[in-house]
Design an enzyme around this catalytic site. Structure first.
Site, PDB file in Angstrom:
ATOM      1  CD  GLU A 272      -1.790  -6.595   7.188  1.00 52.59           C
ATOM      2  OE1 GLU A 272      -2.153  -6.678   5.996  1.00 52.59           O
ATOM      3  OE2 GLU A 272      -0.846  -5.878   7.565  1.00 52.59           O
ATOM      4  CD  GLU A 306      -3.098 -10.364   3.387  1.00 52.85           C
ATOM      5  OE1 GLU A 306      -2.938  -9.597   4.357  1.00 52.85           O
ATOM      6  OE2 GLU A 306      -2.486 -10.207   2.305  1.00 52.85           O
TER       7      GLU A 306
HETATM    8  N1  PHE Z   1      -0.936  -5.095   4.105  1.00 52.06           N
HETATM    9  C1  PHE Z   1      -1.407  -5.744   2.913  1.00 52.06           C
HETATM   10  C2  PHE Z   1      -0.570  -6.994   2.759  1.00 52.06           C
HETATM   11  O1  PHE Z   1       0.488  -7.035   2.256  1.00 52.06           O
HETATM   12  C3  PHE Z   1      -1.274  -4.945   1.678  1.00 52.06           C
HETATM   13  C4  PHE Z   1      -2.134  -3.732   1.600  1.00 52.06           C
HETATM   14  C5  PHE Z   1      -1.579  -2.494   1.760  1.00 52.06           C
HETATM   15  C6  PHE Z   1      -3.480  -3.838   1.339  1.00 52.06           C
HETATM   16  C7  PHE Z   1      -2.343  -1.355   1.672  1.00 52.06           C
HETATM   17  C8  PHE Z   1      -4.246  -2.717   1.240  1.00 52.06           C
HETATM   18  C9  PHE Z   1      -3.690  -1.475   1.394  1.00 52.06           C
HETATM   19  O2  PHE Z   1      -0.915  -7.999   3.218  1.00 52.06           O
HETATM   20 ZN    ZN Z   2       1.460  -8.131   3.889  1.00 54.59          ZN
END
Ligand code: PHE
Ligand code: ZN
Length: 883
Positions: A272, A306
């Site tokens: 995101e 996202e």
């Molecule tokens: N933050 C992302 C999600 O859940 C997941 C993610 C974590 C992607 C670590 C890449 C590395 O939307």
């Molecule tokens: Zn997330």
């Protein structure tokens, strides 16, 4: 507990300290090149604690130069090592400048700046969550340090025509020698894990969007040339997500452009990054010919997820990584609601509960169990788990149920208003929700702090003389690692009572005044046990408990099978019908496991309700398809004291085949009746009909190989991937004579299409047959399989180790050896992926003695290797803890 060699030291939530230094402004100048990228950073630092040294995070980078307030430091003025850069005697405020060199093309960990694809045809991109930014530049790489970023990118124009970073575009131009530059300013303060850049030859599609606040926004999706034609669906999903968040939660977008980029090389689903979401191509590209109906729904959900992070995660971020569920639990909940509103609420809820049962309850039952908000971790990468995400979302859902739709909305409004532009905690979240509603939600913190799946025992008693129905609820949570004693949790139990005619009774609890009574009540069990007495109940009712799966608990009820069957037939809500039918399946499975055969009466009760649903007009075909789909082996094994995967397979197959045989005639009727479905339409009703037709096909083929011609014909005629794959799966499971040819045909048809070939890999790796092990071993040498590509690895090895218990747990241990060897090999490339695969061994203590010993041996063997990554060392260490 001691960390195994290679693991990072354990960090504890109780040791949290506010940052001693803060960064207000960041200027980055990046000269991009796949072999050697130069990053120049200018950080405006402020010191909050006069005694604190200036310590920055820095990993896998070559420091070329360091300056404080313009003056170059010599070697004695700083130390570098073990992931840190310490500037001696620094006093703030000051401006720190660093120049470092990094090598994206050698970065196979896929964290920090890396190359997607090949040097000739690839592009550069970043992944910074959780701790990747420190691989780009020395920084205070923690989520409670929020700064404003100005980023200037420079690169060779021919190779990197598209340059992107977070925020709004702020100029671009030509440079000498065929190079060009572009600058971006992000006005919103953000933590470093949300930083992103992308550079390369990418095509794009674009739309204009006007927010409810009147902001004009460019929506741009970027992908490589061969993929751009498959981005149309995702663009529609972006538009839906933006509008939905405005309407449902009052959240508008806040930049001039929203960029989305697809890559084939990504360890997770998507990311995101502020204004520049980066997606695993698997969750972005979709058209009916090359993606399944499920893919279309997943794209909808992940695009929404996202995008929703822009508020739940970006505008309000997490104070530290212990609070990961603050953004993930809330955002998964928002994603679930989005998909429920736009596609099918019943189907999404069934899938969520299936996932919870298969992945989260089992995680909670093994050595990797942890609270939704862990109080310690060694490697944070290993906490992107079903517990943090799915159970985290269930807690938010419970709060939404308890507060009601409007109460929950005003609670979230207050949360966003109070913490906008700041880093927050779970306590802040509960306080905002509570304050907006004038209630104290602090008892709910226990759900975040306590690991383990509560067992909820329900028993009912009708008292004819007093015309009442007493429902007794009791909870119990078994110990988990580090938590021997469990507290009682607040458990909302949604209840309806039905009379013999299938009508919902008006519910009134003893002592309540008259007036309008509703047909559903949410009872709150706040202690170990409580009894609720419903009055004016003339006859013994049929209870429907935990409606909508109102709490993430294992429900044990004394409801007789006939009553469950009645609910599966007559419940007014589709999910609850499935839930009752699933409860029957579990009982049948338990009987088949214990006695070889399920009880005949129970069996015919279940068949009766599935048959009823098959012939019923007006019922959602997706629901019928789900009722025809027996819980998978992973979900059924949950709760067993000692697992024999072969016995689980046999018992499950008995139930599944029994259904197919008993319903052969109605299945064939319904299959034929569903005959004509628009091949290329993907609207939810069409998807639902296709789902049911393919569920009928699978069951028919299970019942009798005489149905093979149906599957062969469908394979030949299929114009969309859903039908083609379903037919191929049916041929494979029947071991039809044409299955081999169909597999080969599929590979030829889709040669060069990585995402479709991943499904081909996964299908073969998931075949519940011990020989799948040999098949996987030989497919590892297939030209389309690359060890460095996480999607390939999950498709082949993940499908095998995590989704094919019968073959992975082959009694000779070959499955374990194959996967352990692969894990060791992967650990040198992409540690995050190796660690994830290693969770397949986590539950080793729950298996029968022979398998337990074999799994244990592989765990020890992996642990004995030198140079383990911190990621893998952490998983192995915790799996073996207490050993
Ligand atoms: N933050 C992302 C999600 O859940 C997941 C993610 C974590 C992607 C670590 C890449 C590395 O939307
Ligand atoms: Zn997330």
């Amino acid at each position: 507990m001691n960390e195994p060699a290679g693991a990072k030291p354990t960090r504890f939530l109780r040791d949290y300290r506010a940052p001693a230094w803060r960064i207000d402004e960041v200027e980055l100048d990046i000269d991009l090149d796949a072999a050697a990228t130069i990053v120049h950073a200018r950080l405006a630092l402020r010191q909050e604690d006069a005694a604190a040294p200036l310590e920055l995070d820095a990993e896998a980078l070559e420091l070329l130069e360091l300056r404080v307030d313009g003056r170059m430091l010599d070697a004695g003025e700083f130390t570098q090592g073990e992931g840190r850069l310490v500037v001696h005697g620094a006093r703030g405020p000051l401006v720190l400048e660093s120049r470092v060199r990094i090598a994206p093309e050698r970065n196979t960990a896929l964290q920090g700046l890396y190359l997607s694809g090949t040097r000739e045809h690839g592009f550069l991109l970043t992944q910074c969550e959780a701790e990747g930014f420190r691989r780009i530049t020395p920084f205070l790489d923690r989520s409670d340090v929020l700064a404003r970023y100005t980023v200037t990118l420079r690169a060779e124009r021919a190779r990197y025509p598209v340059l992107l970073a977070n925020g709004n575009a702020d100029g671009a131009g030509e440079l000498d020698g065929g190079r060009h530059w572009a600058r971006f300013v992000d006005p919103h303060p953000k933590p470093s894990y949300l930083f992103a850049l992308v550079a390369g030859r990418l095509e794009s599609i674009e739309r204009a969007f006007v927010t409810a606040e009147g902001r004009r926004v460019r929506l741009v999706i970027h992908a490589e040339a061969d993929a751009i034609a498959r981005c149309g669906w995702a663009m529609q999903c972006v538009e839906h997500a933006m509008r939905w968040d405005e309407q449902r939660f009052g959240r508008c977008y806040d930049l001039d452009a929203f960029h989305v980029v697809a890559t084939h090389d990504f360890t997770m689903g998507a990311m995101e990054n502020k204004g520049l979401n980066i997606f695993n191509a698997k969750y972005l590209l979709a058209d009916p010919v090359n993606a399944t109906d499920d893919d279309h729904r997943h794209v909808l959900a992940v695009v929404g997820h996202e995008y929703f992070h822009n508020w739940s995660g970006n505008r309000v971020t997490c104070r530290d990584w212990f609070q990961l569920c603050l953004k993930e639990g809330l955002t998964v909940y928002r994603e679930q609601e989005f998909e429920s509103d736009l596609a099918s609420r019943t189907l999404r809820r069934i899938e969520d509960v299936r996932l919870l049962w298969r992945a989260q309850f089992s995680e909670d039952a093994g050595p990797l169990a942890h609270p939704v908000r862990p109080d310690r971790y060694s490697e944070i990468n290993n906490f992107y788990t079903a517990t943090v995400y799915e159970k985290g979302a269930e807690i938010v859902r419970m709060l939404a149920v308890v507060l009601g739709r409007d109460g929950f909305r005003s609670g979230l409004d207050l949360y966003f208003a109070r913490h906008d532009g700041h880093a927050a905690t779970i306590e802040d979240f509960l306080a905002a929700l509570g304050d907006a509603n004038g209630v104290d939600l602090s008892p709910w913190l226990a759900w975040y702090e306590q690991a383990g799946t509560p067992q909820l025992r329900a028993s009912g008693r009708h008292d004819a003389a007093r015309r009442c129905y007493e429902l007794t609820l009791e909870q119990h949570t078994a110990p988990t690692p580090g938590q021997p004693h469990k507290r009682a949790l607040p458990i909302p139990v949604a209840v309806a009572l039905f009379d013999r005619a299938g009508r919902a009774l008006p519910l009134r609890l003893d002592g309540e005044a008259g007036g309008s009574a509703t047909s559903e009540r949410v009872l709150l069990l706040a202690a170990d046990a409580a009894t609720f007495r419903f009055v004016d109940v003339d006859e013994p009712p049929t209870p429907s408990l935990l409606r909508g799966f109102s709490a993430p608990v294992r429900l044990v009820q004394d409801t007789p099978p006939q009553a469950l069957a009645a609910i599966a037939r007559h419940e007014s809500d589709g999910f609850n019908r499935w839930f009752a039918s699933d409860a029957l399946v579990r009982r049948l499975f338990a009987q088949a496991l214990a006695h070889g055969e399920p009880d005949a009466t129970l069996f015919s009760a279940w068949i009766g309700c599935v048959a009823g649903a098959l012939d019923e007009s007006g019922v959602d075909p997706a629901l019928v398809a789900e009722m025809l789909t027996v819980a998978d082996a992973g979900a059924l094994a949950d709760g067993l004291d000692e697992i024999d995967p072969e016995a689980v397979y046999q018992a499950r197959t008995r139930v599944e085949t029994g259904l197919a045989l008993a319903l052969a005639a109605p299945l064939a009727r319904r299959h034929a009746a569903l005959g004509d479905i628009d091949d290329l339409a993907v609207d939810p009703p069409t998807q639902a009909r296709r789902r049911l037709r393919n569920a009928c096909l699978a069951a028919l083929c299970r019942a009798d190989v005489a149905h093979a011609p149906l599957a062969r014909a469908q394979y030949e005629r299929a114009r969309n991937l859903t039908d083609r794959l379903a037919a191929l799966g049916a041929l494979l499971s029947m071991r039809d004579a044409t299955a081999g040819a169909a597999l080969a045909d599929f590979a030829t048809r889709h040669a060069g299409d990585a995402l479709v070939l991943d499904k081909w890999f996964a299908l073969q790796a998931g075949e519940p047959d011990p020989r799948a092990c040999d098949r996987v071993a030989s497919l590892l040498a297939h030209p389309a399989f690359r060890w460095s590509n996480p999607n390939n690895v999950y498709a082949l090895l993940g499908a095998f180790a995590l989704r094919n218990p019968r073959a992975f747990h082959r009694a000779d241990g070959d499955g374990y050896r194959l996967v352990a060897d692969a894990i060791v090999r992967l650990d040198a490339l992409t540690p995050q992926v190796a660690a994830r695969l290693a969770t397949a061994f986590g539950a080793w203590r729950r298996y029968e003695p022979v398998r337990r010993a074999l799994m244990h041996r592989e765990l020890e063997r992996m642990l004995g290797r030198d140079r383990l990554s911190p990621d893998l060392a952490d998983i192995l260490g915790r799996s073996l803890a207490g050993d």
